[in-house]
Structure formats: structure tokens, C-alpha cells
Design a protein around this motif. Sequence first.
Motif, PDB file in Angstrom:
ATOM      1  N   ARG A 118       1.105   0.459   4.412  1.00 17.26           N
ATOM      2  CA  ARG A 118       0.051   1.105   5.087  1.00 17.26           C
ATOM      3  C   ARG A 118      -0.566   2.499   4.440  1.00 17.26           C
ATOM      4  O   ARG A 118       0.289   3.426   4.417  1.00 17.26           O
ATOM      5  CB  ARG A 118       0.249   1.349   6.650  1.00 17.26           C
ATOM      6  N   PHE A 119      -1.554   2.189   3.747  1.00 12.88           N
ATOM      7  CA  PHE A 119      -2.176   3.423   2.985  1.00 12.88           C
ATOM      8  C   PHE A 119      -3.763   3.336   2.912  1.00 12.88           C
ATOM      9  O   PHE A 119      -4.166   2.439   2.911  1.00 12.88           O
ATOM     10  CB  PHE A 119      -1.447   3.621   1.470  1.00 12.88           C
ATOM     11  N   PHE A 120      -4.336   4.466   2.771  1.00 12.68           N
ATOM     12  CA  PHE A 120      -5.783   4.584   2.429  1.00 12.68           C
ATOM     13  C   PHE A 120      -6.336   4.172   1.120  1.00 12.68           C
ATOM     14  O   PHE A 120      -6.964   3.357   0.749  1.00 12.68           O
ATOM     15  CB  PHE A 120      -6.312   5.893   2.608  1.00 12.68           C
ATOM     16  N   ARG A 121      -5.352   4.482   0.313  1.00 11.43           N
ATOM     17  CA  ARG A 121      -5.775   4.319  -1.108  1.00 11.43           C
ATOM     18  C   ARG A 121      -4.471   4.450  -2.024  1.00 11.43           C
ATOM     19  O   ARG A 121      -3.659   5.287  -1.756  1.00 11.43           O
ATOM     20  CB  ARG A 121      -6.804   5.048  -1.647  1.00 11.43           C
ATOM     21  N   ASN A 126      -3.560   6.431  -5.818  1.00 17.32           N
ATOM     22  CA  ASN A 126      -4.303   7.167  -6.987  1.00 17.32           C
ATOM     23  C   ASN A 126      -3.638   6.540  -8.209  1.00 17.32           C
ATOM     24  O   ASN A 126      -3.896   5.528  -8.428  1.00 17.32           O
ATOM     25  CB  ASN A 126      -4.030   8.716  -6.649  1.00 17.32           C
ATOM     26  N   SER A 164      -6.874   5.742 -10.908  1.00 12.88           N
ATOM     27  CA  SER A 164      -7.632   4.622  -9.834  1.00 12.88           C
ATOM     28  C   SER A 164      -9.076   4.414 -10.582  1.00 12.88           C
ATOM     29  O   SER A 164      -9.656   3.478 -10.526  1.00 12.88           O
ATOM     30  CB  SER A 164      -8.012   5.293  -8.495  1.00 12.88           C
ATOM     31  N   ASN A 208      -7.223  -2.966  -8.601  1.00 14.72           N
ATOM     32  CA  ASN A 208      -7.239  -2.259  -7.354  1.00 14.72           C
ATOM     33  C   ASN A 208      -7.311  -3.041  -6.218  1.00 14.72           C
ATOM     34  O   ASN A 208      -6.679  -2.603  -5.218  1.00 14.72           O
ATOM     35  CB  ASN A 208      -8.414  -1.306  -7.313  1.00 14.72           C
ATOM     36  N   ASN A 261      -3.823  -3.717  -5.382  1.00 17.32           N
ATOM     37  CA  ASN A 261      -3.149  -2.651  -5.474  1.00 17.32           C
ATOM     38  C   ASN A 261      -1.763  -2.855  -6.394  1.00 17.32           C
ATOM     39  O   ASN A 261      -0.537  -2.555  -6.252  1.00 17.32           O
ATOM     40  CB  ASN A 261      -2.444  -2.362  -4.179  1.00 17.32           C
ATOM     41  N   ALA A 297       0.271   7.390  -3.122  1.00 15.53           N
ATOM     42  CA  ALA A 297      -0.625   6.561  -2.234  1.00 15.53           C
ATOM     43  C   ALA A 297      -0.785   7.826  -1.242  1.00 15.53           C
ATOM     44  O   ALA A 297      -0.199   8.704  -0.917  1.00 15.53           O
ATOM     45  CB  ALA A 297       0.479   5.646  -1.523  1.00 15.53           C
ATOM     46  N   VAL A 298      -2.215   7.742  -0.723  1.00 13.08           N
ATOM     47  CA  VAL A 298      -2.514   8.505   0.267  1.00 13.08           C
ATOM     48  C   VAL A 298      -2.181   7.731   1.627  1.00 13.08           C
ATOM     49  O   VAL A 298      -2.835   6.694   1.970  1.00 13.08           O
ATOM     50  CB  VAL A 298      -4.322   8.775   0.155  1.00 13.08           C
ATOM     51  N   VAL A 299      -1.504   8.397   2.377  1.00 15.57           N
ATOM     52  CA  VAL A 299      -1.027   7.910   3.736  1.00 15.57           C
ATOM     53  C   VAL A 299      -1.463   8.692   4.892  1.00 15.57           C
ATOM     54  O   VAL A 299      -1.456  10.071   4.855  1.00 15.57           O
ATOM     55  CB  VAL A 299       0.351   7.770   3.678  1.00 15.57           C
ATOM     56  N   GLN A 300      -1.853   7.915   6.056  1.00 17.77           N
ATOM     57  CA  GLN A 300      -2.170   8.700   7.081  1.00 17.77           C
ATOM     58  C   GLN A 300      -1.290   9.874   7.494  1.00 17.77           C
ATOM     59  O   GLN A 300      -0.113   9.386   7.845  1.00 17.77           O
ATOM     60  CB  GLN A 300      -2.578   7.725   8.214  1.00 17.77           C
TER      61      GLN A 300
END
Length: 119
Positions: free
Chosen positions: A26-29, A31, A52, A72, A75, A98-101
Motif C-alpha cells: 500500500r503506497f501512493f507512489r 519515487n 519516476s 511505473n 511498479n 515509496a510514499v506511504v500514507q
Amino acid sequence: VQLQASGGGLVQAGGSLRLSCAASGRFFRINTMTWYRQAPGKQRELVAAITSGGSTNYADSVKGRFTISRDNAKNTVYLQMNSLKPEDTAVYSCNAEAVVQALGARLYWGQGTQVTVSS
């Protein structure tokens, strides 16, 4: 976030291998994604990195022989290794930012995959 690396093996000098590293969880994006390697008795070194947006960076020792790329949508980062030399023998590992909430941008590592180049 999990990173799964694959594609290592035994190859003769002058041969080629393609490594893959897929990020899941679970991640937004994702990098920057990076390949490192560590040979026995040596420090870990950066092999290649890709942002990215597709900007790349290579170690001098692999320029012109290795190509890093990414998909992308999947991933996944790839490392195409051509004209392999015995000195490329190492455990290759990938990492990804990774950008994670709730956590923001974090660095995650996958397990290594062994690459052995025989002379």
C-alpha cells in the motif's frame, strides 16, 4: 511495502542477465528506484538509479554495459546487464522510495539476488 528481486544467476563472461524488482503493498507512489551490489569482502555500491520521471544515474564501472529502466504501471524496475565481467559478481539488491500514507516518503529494500560471472 515489499520489494521482490529476481533474475540473478550464473553466466559466462560476456553474457547478459536481466534483473527485475517489483514493489507491492500500500503506497501512493514510488519515487526513485535503485540497484546496489555487494561483492564478498567489499562495500555495497550503487549500480544504477532511476527516478519516476525516467532520469538515470550509473556507476562508472557499468556505464555503457548496464541499462536501468522501469515500468511505473507495474511498479517494477529492471536492470539489463550486458557484457558481464567476473568483477560484476555480487549480490544485487534493489531499493525504492515509496510514499506511504501517514509515513510520507520512506526507503524500502528488497532481498538480494546473486549474480555470478565466470571467466
